[in-house]
Write a protein that holds these residues in place. Structure first.
Motif, PDB file in Angstrom:
ATOM      1  N   TYR A  74      40.722  11.657  -7.900  1.00 63.22           N
ATOM      2  CA  TYR A  74      41.037  13.011  -7.454  1.00 63.22           C
ATOM      3  C   TYR A  74      41.824  12.972  -6.139  1.00 63.22           C
ATOM      4  CZ  TYR A  74      40.471  17.955  -6.395  1.00 63.22           C
ATOM      5  OH  TYR A  74      40.706  19.275  -6.104  1.00 63.22           O
ATOM      6  N   GLY A  75      41.445  12.069  -5.238  1.00 63.55           N
ATOM      7  CA  GLY A  75      42.172  11.922  -3.976  1.00 63.55           C
ATOM      8  C   GLY A  75      43.609  11.500  -4.199  1.00 63.55           C
ATOM      9  N   ARG A  76      43.811  10.596  -5.139  1.00 61.34           N
ATOM     10  CA  ARG A  76      45.172  10.162  -5.488  1.00 61.34           C
ATOM     11  C   ARG A  76      45.964  11.342  -6.026  1.00 61.34           C
ATOM     12  NH1 ARG A  76      49.917   9.431  -6.510  1.00 61.34           N
ATOM     13  NH2 ARG A  76      50.785   7.668  -7.611  1.00 61.34           N
ATOM     14  N   ASP A  77      45.328  12.133  -6.897  1.00 62.86           N
ATOM     15  CA  ASP A  77      45.987  13.322  -7.449  1.00 62.86           C
ATOM     16  C   ASP A  77      46.328  14.335  -6.358  1.00 62.86           C
ATOM     17  OD1 ASP A  77      45.755  12.230  -9.981  1.00 62.86           O
ATOM     18  OD2 ASP A  77      44.126  13.557 -10.603  1.00 62.86           O
ATOM     19  N   LEU A  78      45.408  14.527  -5.420  1.00 64.64           N
ATOM     20  CA  LEU A  78      45.671  15.443  -4.305  1.00 64.64           C
ATOM     21  C   LEU A  78      46.881  14.985  -3.496  1.00 64.64           C
ATOM     22  CD1 LEU A  78      42.176  16.293  -2.776  1.00 64.64           C
ATOM     23  CD2 LEU A  78      43.771  17.885  -3.865  1.00 64.64           C
ATOM     24  N   CYS A  79      46.920  13.697  -3.187  1.00 66.67           N
ATOM     25  CA  CYS A  79      48.030  13.154  -2.401  1.00 66.67           C
ATOM     26  C   CYS A  79      49.346  13.270  -3.158  1.00 66.67           C
ATOM     27  CB  CYS A  79      47.749  11.712  -2.000  1.00 66.67           C
ATOM     28  SG  CYS A  79      46.419  11.561  -0.785  1.00 66.67           S
ATOM     29  N   ALA A  80      49.324  13.006  -4.449  1.00 66.91           N
ATOM     30  CA  ALA A  80      50.538  13.123  -5.263  1.00 66.91           C
ATOM     31  C   ALA A  80      51.018  14.571  -5.288  1.00 66.91           C
ATOM     32  CB  ALA A  80      50.285  12.616  -6.675  1.00 66.91           C
ATOM     33  N   ALA A  81      50.095  15.505  -5.475  1.00 66.32           N
ATOM     34  CA  ALA A  81      50.472  16.921  -5.497  1.00 66.32           C
ATOM     35  C   ALA A  81      51.028  17.351  -4.150  1.00 66.32           C
ATOM     36  CB  ALA A  81      49.263  17.776  -5.880  1.00 66.32           C
ATOM     37  N   ALA A  82      50.389  16.923  -3.078  1.00 62.60           N
ATOM     38  CA  ALA A  82      50.852  17.281  -1.740  1.00 62.60           C
ATOM     39  C   ALA A  82      52.234  16.689  -1.458  1.00 62.60           C
ATOM     40  CB  ALA A  82      49.855  16.802  -0.687  1.00 62.60           C
ATOM     41  N   ALA A  83      52.431  15.440  -1.829  1.00 66.72           N
ATOM     42  CA  ALA A  83      53.740  14.807  -1.625  1.00 66.72           C
ATOM     43  C   ALA A  83      54.820  15.573  -2.374  1.00 66.72           C
ATOM     44  CB  ALA A  83      53.709  13.350  -2.079  1.00 66.72           C
ATOM     45  N   ASN A  84      54.525  15.963  -3.598  1.00 71.14           N
ATOM     46  CA  ASN A  84      55.500  16.720  -4.388  1.00 71.14           C
ATOM     47  C   ASN A  84      55.816  18.066  -3.753  1.00 71.14           C
ATOM     48  OD1 ASN A  84      55.922  14.751  -6.371  1.00 71.14           O
ATOM     49  ND2 ASN A  84      54.129  15.424  -7.506  1.00 71.14           N
ATOM     50  N   VAL A  85      54.801  18.756  -3.257  1.00 69.99           N
ATOM     51  CA  VAL A  85      55.019  20.047  -2.589  1.00 69.99           C
ATOM     52  C   VAL A  85      55.917  19.872  -1.372  1.00 69.99           C
ATOM     53  CG1 VAL A  85      53.875  21.851  -1.214  1.00 69.99           C
ATOM     54  CG2 VAL A  85      52.913  21.162  -3.424  1.00 69.99           C
ATOM     55  N   LEU A  86      55.725  18.765  -0.667  1.00 65.75           N
ATOM     56  CA  LEU A  86      56.496  18.515   0.560  1.00 65.75           C
ATOM     57  C   LEU A  86      57.810  17.778   0.307  1.00 65.75           C
ATOM     58  CD1 LEU A  86      53.496  17.518   2.852  1.00 65.75           C
ATOM     59  CD2 LEU A  86      54.708  19.714   2.781  1.00 65.75           C
ATOM     60  N   GLY A  87      58.120  17.533  -0.959  1.00 67.09           N
ATOM     61  CA  GLY A  87      59.392  16.894  -1.297  1.00 67.09           C
ATOM     62  C   GLY A  87      59.406  15.388  -1.136  1.00 67.09           C
ATOM     63  N   GLY A  88      58.239  14.773  -1.176  1.00 67.62           N
ATOM     64  CA  GLY A  88      58.164  13.326  -1.027  1.00 67.62           C
ATOM     65  C   GLY A  88      57.790  12.645  -2.331  1.00 67.62           C
ATOM     66  N   ASP A  89      57.775  11.340  -2.293  1.00 68.96           N
ATOM     67  CA  ASP A  89      57.393  10.524  -3.439  1.00 68.96           C
ATOM     68  C   ASP A  89      56.028   9.915  -3.141  1.00 68.96           C
ATOM     69  OD1 ASP A  89      56.978   8.544  -5.357  1.00 68.96           O
ATOM     70  OD2 ASP A  89      59.068   7.882  -5.321  1.00 68.96           O
ATOM     71  N   PRO A  90      54.993  10.275  -3.911  1.00 68.04           N
ATOM     72  CA  PRO A  90      53.660   9.778  -3.607  1.00 68.04           C
ATOM     73  C   PRO A  90      53.488   8.272  -3.765  1.00 68.04           C
ATOM     74  CG  PRO A  90      53.688  10.882  -5.727  1.00 68.04           C
ATOM     75  CD  PRO A  90      55.029  11.113  -5.094  1.00 68.04           C
ATOM     76  N   ASP A  91      54.431   7.617  -4.410  1.00 69.67           N
ATOM     77  CA  ASP A  91      54.350   6.168  -4.604  1.00 69.67           C
ATOM     78  C   ASP A  91      55.126   5.386  -3.567  1.00 69.67           C
ATOM     79  OD1 ASP A  91      52.719   6.387  -6.916  1.00 69.67           O
ATOM     80  OD2 ASP A  91      54.487   6.936  -8.078  1.00 69.67           O
ATOM     81  N   GLN A  92      55.726   6.079  -2.629  1.00 71.68           N
ATOM     82  CA  GLN A  92      56.519   5.432  -1.582  1.00 71.68           C
ATOM     83  C   GLN A  92      55.915   5.724  -0.214  1.00 71.68           C
ATOM     84  OE1 GLN A  92      59.121   3.393  -2.325  1.00 71.68           O
ATOM     85  NE2 GLN A  92      58.642   3.809  -4.460  1.00 71.68           N
TER      86      GLN A  92
END
Length: 73
Positions: A51-69
């Protein structure tokens, strides 16, 4: 937010910025991000790593970032 999943549609810009602070600035683990989010927003998801990984991925996407970078991962 609902238990077990992080729906990107429920992540506001303000939430995304807070998640970024936890993950990037404070260096919290995905599990710790989940717990912080649960404590602050009452998501009820406890301390799940996925769930934490999903939260970070969603947040990165909202902010225009890549959650894997950097700086997210």
């Amino acid at each position: 937010m609902t238990h077990g999943t992080a729906d990107p549609a429920t992540i506001t810009s303000e939430m995304a910025r807070q998640i970024r602070v936890w993950r990037v600035d404070e260096g919290l683990t995905w599990r710790s991000v989940t717990q912080a989010a649960s404590d602050l927003w009452g998501s009820g998801s406890g301390g799940g790593q996925i769930y934490g990984r999903d939260l970070c991925a969603a947040a990165a996407n909202v902010l225009g970032g890549d959650p894997d970078q950097e700086p997210w991962n």
